[in-house]
Design a protein around this motif. Sequence first.
Motif, PDB file in Angstrom:
ATOM      1  N   GLN A 186      36.514  39.593  44.459  1.00  0.00           N
ATOM      2  CA  GLN A 186      36.257  40.035  43.005  1.00  0.00           C
ATOM      3  C   GLN A 186      36.751  38.981  42.231  1.00  0.00           C
ATOM      4  O   GLN A 186      37.629  38.273  42.339  1.00  0.00           O
ATOM      5  CB  GLN A 186      36.653  41.457  42.807  1.00  0.00           C
TER       6      GLN A 186
ATOM      7  N   THR B  87      26.982  45.401  43.680  1.00  0.00           N
ATOM      8  CA  THR B  87      27.802  45.328  42.515  1.00  0.00           C
ATOM      9  C   THR B  87      27.557  46.866  41.849  1.00  0.00           C
ATOM     10  O   THR B  87      28.172  46.735  40.749  1.00  0.00           O
ATOM     11  CB  THR B  87      27.393  44.496  41.708  1.00  0.00           C
TER      12      THR B  87
ATOM     13  N   SER C  34      33.614  47.901  42.313  1.00  0.00           N
ATOM     14  CA  SER C  34      32.802  47.300  42.985  1.00  0.00           C
ATOM     15  C   SER C  34      31.995  46.303  42.014  1.00  0.00           C
ATOM     16  O   SER C  34      31.292  45.517  42.545  1.00  0.00           O
ATOM     17  CB  SER C  34      31.702  48.217  43.707  1.00  0.00           C
TER      18      SER C  34
ATOM     19  N   ASN D 177      32.629  43.087  42.331  1.00  0.00           N
ATOM     20  CA  ASN D 177      32.373  41.935  43.654  1.00  0.00           C
ATOM     21  C   ASN D 177      31.639  40.815  43.689  1.00  0.00           C
ATOM     22  O   ASN D 177      30.615  40.611  42.852  1.00  0.00           O
ATOM     23  CB  ASN D 177      31.514  42.924  44.646  1.00  0.00           C
TER      24      ASN D 177
ATOM     25  N   TYR E  19      37.250  33.280  41.064  1.00  0.00           N
ATOM     26  CA  TYR E  19      37.195  33.924  42.196  1.00  0.00           C
ATOM     27  C   TYR E  19      37.310  33.491  43.607  1.00  0.00           C
ATOM     28  O   TYR E  19      37.185  32.155  43.427  1.00  0.00           O
ATOM     29  CB  TYR E  19      35.864  34.852  42.408  1.00  0.00           C
TER      30      TYR E  19
END
Length: 420
Positions: free
Chosen positions: A140, A98, A122, A125, A169
Amino acid sequence: MIRSKIILTFLMVVLFIKMAISQSFWEVLPIPDTIKATSIAVNVSGDIFLSTCSTEYVDGIFKSHNGGYNWEKVFDAGQNSIISLAISDSGVLYALGTFEGIDLLKSTDNGLTWSVLPVPDSYLNQKIFLKGEDTIFVSQWGDAAVLLRSVDGGLNWEQVFNNNYGVQYVIDMAFSTEGEIYIGLMCYSVNSGGIYKSSDGGQTWDFLGLQNHQVSSISIDSSNNLLITVWSNMIDIGISGNYCYNHNTNEFSSIYFAWEAYGSAINTKNEYFTTFNSGTLHSIDEGLTYNMMMGDTAAGCELYLTKDNYIYGLGQFSNYLVKTIKPTVTAVSNNRYESQLLTISPNPVKDRLNGRVSLNLSKTYTVIEIIDVTGKCLINSQVEMVNDCFSIDVSKIKSGFYLVQLCSNGLKYSTTFVKN
């Protein structure tokens, strides 16, 4: 995971279903007590990889080549978390981070060396999934559930799913033999969550159902039917357990209530395994009936099925790792569960509870126990079996859900009932 406190409901009855078989099913594997494991991956040689998220300068990826009894760190992430692992059939290992610089790690030499692949945004993530050798999906979260896809091993990315609403998510994915892709959404907002399907490789998605359900895992059987575990519900906290999605009829059905169901797995014989906060449930008839597995070791675990039908369980709320002692196709499929041998009537019951055991217990004395949802034994009575049947007065206990347990010759047989 941020969740409000919840009160117990009648579904907690499943927490007190007693195990029927004494032999062991799980073994606990030692992992370093300085880490908090987040994900595991197992290659075809049996090497186990652990990712960690400990908020200390110890995080990274750990590897065991002897079944989990010894570990070595193969990637040092310092204080940066690695939150999800996936491994291809050929042994290519991916690790999802992450933080910039460890967006996505890739190793083609069993963890000896690593390359870094960039992933857009990211820091959001959550999970990584593989389809074949080159197609990678990364889920994500944020104000909407986002799913990214790379078809070239992580070099380039495109967004293939964004439902544009709610804190949620993609927590799990399943791939059918006919090319469909299913995703399950863990959600923290109303009017979100549920199950989606894509029939074109992820380009477009259809919502199938289970809105507001906090899906925790999905597994697919050989008939392309889904076993869906649901942690809870954003509107009704009493909704949790197992659901089935029928591939042919496109219909959902509730197949078992279990409090805070979390992990699921389906082995090559279509046997269902589900973990909830008091243990592991097992079904040999595609969810028609369930039995408690041996012991509560895997309670609250995320389940990982290997190619050779072992199941690993990784604790999501406690730092432990378990593994089935034998491959599940031989470890349990030939066992005869004692809980299937005890039947009761009427259910619900008002005054007298009648039971029958499909064994020759006639003219023997057995002990009958009635246990409430707190685990307290309310009735402990010795009764005489007549034609393998018994009858016991339950008129004085309060309305609610109970476990009835029959003890005879060192064995225990149990099932549940409702008292009106």
